[in-house]
Design an enzyme around this catalytic site. Structure first.
Site, PDB file in Angstrom:
ATOM      1  N   MET A  31      -5.525  -0.942  -2.978  1.00  0.00           N
ATOM      2  CA  MET A  31      -5.013   0.435  -2.953  1.00  0.00           C
ATOM      3  C   MET A  31      -3.664   0.440  -2.234  1.00  0.00           C
ATOM      4  O   MET A  31      -3.227   1.477  -1.720  1.00  0.00           O
ATOM      5  CB  MET A  31      -6.013   1.359  -2.259  1.00  0.00           C
ATOM      6  CG  MET A  31      -7.339   1.423  -3.018  1.00  0.00           C
ATOM      7  SD  MET A  31      -8.269   2.937  -2.766  1.00  0.00           S
ATOM      8  CE  MET A  31      -8.540   2.887  -1.020  1.00  0.00           C
ATOM      9  N   ALA A  33      -0.679  -0.473   0.652  1.00  0.00           N
ATOM     10  CA  ALA A  33      -0.578  -0.599   2.111  1.00  0.00           C
ATOM     11  C   ALA A  33      -1.031  -2.009   2.499  1.00  0.00           C
ATOM     12  O   ALA A  33      -1.894  -2.195   3.364  1.00  0.00           O
ATOM     13  CB  ALA A  33      -1.393   0.486   2.822  1.00  0.00           C
ATOM     14  N   LEU A  34      -0.424  -2.975   1.838  1.00  0.00           N
ATOM     15  CA  LEU A  34      -0.877  -4.355   1.944  1.00  0.00           C
ATOM     16  C   LEU A  34      -0.645  -4.918   3.348  1.00  0.00           C
ATOM     17  O   LEU A  34       0.384  -4.663   3.969  1.00  0.00           O
ATOM     18  CB  LEU A  34      -0.150  -5.226   0.905  1.00  0.00           C
ATOM     19  CG  LEU A  34      -0.292  -4.760  -0.551  1.00  0.00           C
ATOM     20  CD1 LEU A  34       0.421  -5.734  -1.487  1.00  0.00           C
ATOM     21  CD2 LEU A  34      -1.748  -4.612  -0.958  1.00  0.00           C
ATOM     22  N   HIS A  35      -1.619  -5.674   3.827  1.00  0.00           N
ATOM     23  CA  HIS A  35      -1.519  -6.316   5.143  1.00  0.00           C
ATOM     24  C   HIS A  35      -1.936  -7.774   4.999  1.00  0.00           C
ATOM     25  O   HIS A  35      -2.160  -8.262   3.872  1.00  0.00           O
ATOM     26  CB  HIS A  35      -2.366  -5.554   6.175  1.00  0.00           C
ATOM     27  CG  HIS A  35      -3.777  -5.283   5.728  1.00  0.00           C
ATOM     28  ND1 HIS A  35      -4.683  -6.302   5.475  1.00  0.00           N
ATOM     29  CD2 HIS A  35      -4.425  -4.128   5.451  1.00  0.00           C
ATOM     30  CE1 HIS A  35      -5.833  -5.762   5.099  1.00  0.00           C
ATOM     31  NE2 HIS A  35      -5.702  -4.445   5.057  1.00  0.00           N
ATOM     32  N   HIS A  38      -4.755  -8.686   2.672  1.00  0.00           N
ATOM     33  CA  HIS A  38      -4.407  -8.753   1.240  1.00  0.00           C
ATOM     34  C   HIS A  38      -3.624 -10.026   0.939  1.00  0.00           C
ATOM     35  O   HIS A  38      -3.824 -10.654  -0.097  1.00  0.00           O
ATOM     36  CB  HIS A  38      -3.558  -7.537   0.837  1.00  0.00           C
ATOM     37  CG  HIS A  38      -4.256  -6.222   0.986  1.00  0.00           C
ATOM     38  ND1 HIS A  38      -3.944  -5.325   1.970  1.00  0.00           N
ATOM     39  CD2 HIS A  38      -5.260  -5.654   0.262  1.00  0.00           C
ATOM     40  CE1 HIS A  38      -4.711  -4.250   1.859  1.00  0.00           C
ATOM     41  NE2 HIS A  38      -5.528  -4.425   0.835  1.00  0.00           N
ATOM     42  N   GLY A 148     -12.115  -8.594  -0.192  1.00  0.00           N
ATOM     43  CA  GLY A 148     -12.243  -8.909   1.236  1.00  0.00           C
ATOM     44  C   GLY A 148     -13.645  -8.618   1.738  1.00  0.00           C
ATOM     45  O   GLY A 148     -14.232  -7.583   1.420  1.00  0.00           O
ATOM     46  N   LYS A 150     -14.491  -7.713   4.542  1.00  0.00           N
ATOM     47  CA  LYS A 150     -14.593  -6.556   5.449  1.00  0.00           C
ATOM     48  C   LYS A 150     -15.351  -5.423   4.763  1.00  0.00           C
ATOM     49  O   LYS A 150     -16.126  -4.714   5.372  1.00  0.00           O
ATOM     50  CB  LYS A 150     -13.216  -6.058   5.884  1.00  0.00           C
ATOM     51  CG  LYS A 150     -13.354  -4.929   6.912  1.00  0.00           C
ATOM     52  CD  LYS A 150     -12.042  -4.365   7.326  1.00  0.00           C
ATOM     53  CE  LYS A 150     -11.445  -3.440   6.304  1.00  0.00           C
ATOM     54  NZ  LYS A 150     -12.163  -2.138   6.173  1.00  0.00           N
ATOM     55  N   ASP A 151     -15.122  -5.283   3.452  1.00  0.00           N
ATOM     56  CA  ASP A 151     -15.837  -4.266   2.678  1.00  0.00           C
ATOM     57  C   ASP A 151     -17.067  -4.922   2.048  1.00  0.00           C
ATOM     58  O   ASP A 151     -17.186  -5.025   0.823  1.00  0.00           O
ATOM     59  CB  ASP A 151     -14.911  -3.693   1.607  1.00  0.00           C
ATOM     60  CG  ASP A 151     -13.707  -3.004   2.214  1.00  0.00           C
ATOM     61  OD1 ASP A 151     -13.902  -2.128   3.074  1.00  0.00           O
ATOM     62  OD2 ASP A 151     -12.567  -3.368   1.872  1.00  0.00           O
ATOM     63  N   SER A 186      -7.145  -3.306   8.463  1.00  0.00           N
ATOM     64  CA  SER A 186      -7.433  -2.252   7.505  1.00  0.00           C
ATOM     65  C   SER A 186      -6.158  -1.443   7.318  1.00  0.00           C
ATOM     66  O   SER A 186      -5.386  -1.254   8.276  1.00  0.00           O
ATOM     67  CB  SER A 186      -8.538  -1.333   8.055  1.00  0.00           C
ATOM     68  OG  SER A 186      -8.523  -0.097   7.377  1.00  0.00           O
TER      69      SER A 186
HETATM   70  O1  PAF Z   1     -11.007  -2.281  -1.526  1.00  0.00           O
HETATM   71  C1  PAF Z   1     -10.185  -1.504  -2.057  1.00  0.00           C
HETATM   72  O2  PAF Z   1      -9.005  -1.478  -1.705  1.00  0.00           O
HETATM   73  C2  PAF Z   1     -10.647  -0.561  -3.154  1.00  0.00           C
HETATM   74  O3  PAF Z   1     -11.931  -0.090  -2.915  1.00  0.00           O
HETATM   75  C3  PAF Z   1     -10.551  -1.183  -4.564  1.00  0.00           C
HETATM   76  C4  PAF Z   1     -11.453  -2.383  -4.719  1.00  0.00           C
HETATM   77  C5  PAF Z   1      -9.101  -1.582  -4.828  1.00  0.00           C
HETATM   78  C6  PAF Z   1     -10.954  -0.155  -5.615  1.00  0.00           C
HETATM   79  O4  PAF Z   1     -10.152   0.962  -5.555  1.00  0.00           O
END
Ligand code: PAF
Length: 295
Positions: A31, A33-35, A38, A148, A150-151, A186
Site C-alpha cells: 500500500m 509508504a515503503l520502508h 518492503h 511480511g 508482521k501481518d 510499519s
Molecule cells: O499488507 C499490505 O500492505 C496490504 O494488506 C496488501 C497485502 C498490499 C493488500 O492491500
C-alpha cells in the site's frame, strides 16, 4: 523500471516481460509508504524470480469506516525512487476507479480465520485484503508472492485462499524487520509521537520476554509483566495478546507443546499497531522411573 498507472498499460508491460523470456515473476503487493520491511521483500523477490513486480495501492476495501484510509501516507514519488533503487522491473499504481468500478458485486470471504483477532476488531478487513490480493494475483500472474510476517494473520489468510481456491502461486513470508528499539516497522509508525513510540515498544518487548518462557502460562505471565507497565497509560489500549496455532489462528491451550504464534495488537494514540513472534514450547520429559538396585 516501468510504471503502469492503468490496467491496460500494465497488462501490456507484463506481456513484454514474458516475451523477453522473464517468465518467473516475483510479486510484492504494497500500500506504498515503503520502508525497510518492503525493501527486504523486494530484495527477496529478486532472489525468487527473474523479474520483480510491485503494486502500490491503498485498498479502501480493507479499511473500516472509522479507520485511517484518508490519512494513510501516500508518498508516491519516494516509493517509486525506492522501487527503482531496489531494481524493481514493473510497478502497478492503479486508481480506485479502475480496480473497483461502480456496480462491482463479487468479493472474497476470508472465512473463520478472517473473523478472529484482527478480523474481530476490524470486521471485513480480511475480506477486503483477500479481494484485492486475488485481483492483483490475477493481473500480475506471479509464480511467487511475498508478504511480511508482521501481518501474520494476513499471510495465513492469503495462504488459505491460495489453497482453498487452487491458485497457482507460492506464498513466501519474510521475517519482520524491526527498529533498533525492537519496534516492528510499519507505514503507520510515522503517526506516533515520541511518547507513544516509547509505549509502542512495549509490544515487541512483551513478545521478546514471552519468547524466553517454556510454557504457554509462563509466556503469558512474562508478556503481562511488560504490558502491565503501560496498561494505565491513557494513550495505550491493548486489544489482544494471545498465543495461537500459526496455521489456524485458534488460541492454543495452556498445555500446548510445539510451535505457537504470540500475536498482539494495541491502539497507541490514534494508531493501531500489530506485532507477533514465533514461540516453540518443548514437551516436558516425563520424570524417569528409577531402575537402580537398592541394597
Ligand atoms: O499488507 C499490505 O500492505 C496490504 O494488506 C496488501 C497485502 C498490499 C493488500 O492491500
Amino acid at each position: 523500471m516501468i510504471v503502469s498507472q492503468t490496467l491496460a498499460d500494465f497488462v501490456e508491460a507484463r506481456r513484454a516481460l514474458e516475451a523477453a523470456g522473464r517468465r518467473r515473476i516475483a510479486f510484492v503487493a504494497t500500500m506504498g509508504a515503503l520502508h525497510e520491511g518492503h525493501r527486504t521483500l523486494i530484495r527477496s523477490a529478486r532472489a525468487h524470480g527473474d523479474a520483480v513486480v510491485v503494486s502500490i495501492f491503498v485498498n479502501p476495501l480493507q479499511f473500516g469506516p472509522n479507520e485511517d484510509y484518508a490519512r494513510y501516507p501516500r508518498p508516491l514519488s519516494d516509493d517509486l525512487d525506492i522501487c527503482d533503487a531496489e531494481g524493481v522491473d514493473l510497478v502497478l499504481v492503479p486508481t480506485v476507479a479502475e480496480l473497483y468500478p461502480a456496480g462491482r458485486q463479487v468479493s472474497v470471504n476470508a472465512g473463520a480465520m478472517g473473523s478472529v483477532l484482527e478480523g474481530a476488531s476490524r470486521p471485513g478487513h480480511f475480506d477486503g485484503v483477500l479481494t484485492i490480493v486475488l485481483k492483483l494475483l490475477h493481473l500480475v500472474r506471479p509464480s511467487v508472492a511475498l508478504f511480511g510476517q508482521k501481518d501474520a494473520q494476513q499471510v495465513a489468510c492469503v495462504q488459505r485462499m491460495v489453497t482453498d481456491l487452487n491458485l497457482s502461486v507460492d506464498v513466501v513470508s519474510e521475517p519482520t524487520v524491526r527498529e533498533a528499539d525492537g519496534l516492528a516497522l510499519s507505514s503507520r509508525n510515522v503517526f506516533l509521537t515520541p511518547a507513544e513510540r516509547t509505549m509502542a515498544c512495549s509490544l515487541a518487548a512483551a513478545l521478546e520476554k514471552a519468547a524466553t518462557a517454556d510454557s504457554v502460562p509462563a509466556a503469558r505471565i512474562a508478556a503481562d509483566e511488560i504490558l502491565d507497565r503501560v496498561q494505565f497509560e491513557p494513550a495505550f489500549e491493548l486489544d489482544y495478546a494471545v498465543m495461537v496455532n500459526p496455521a489456524t489462528f485458534a488460541e492454543v491451550p495452556d498445555d500446548h507443546t510445539g510451535p505457537a504464534l504470540f500475536v498482539v495488537a494495541a491502539k497507541v494514540g490514534s494508531t493501531r499497531l500489530i506485532d507477533n513472534m514465533s514461540l516453540d514450547f518443548a514437551e516436558v520429559a516425563a520424570p524417569q522411573e528409577s531402575v537402580g538396585l537398592h541394597a
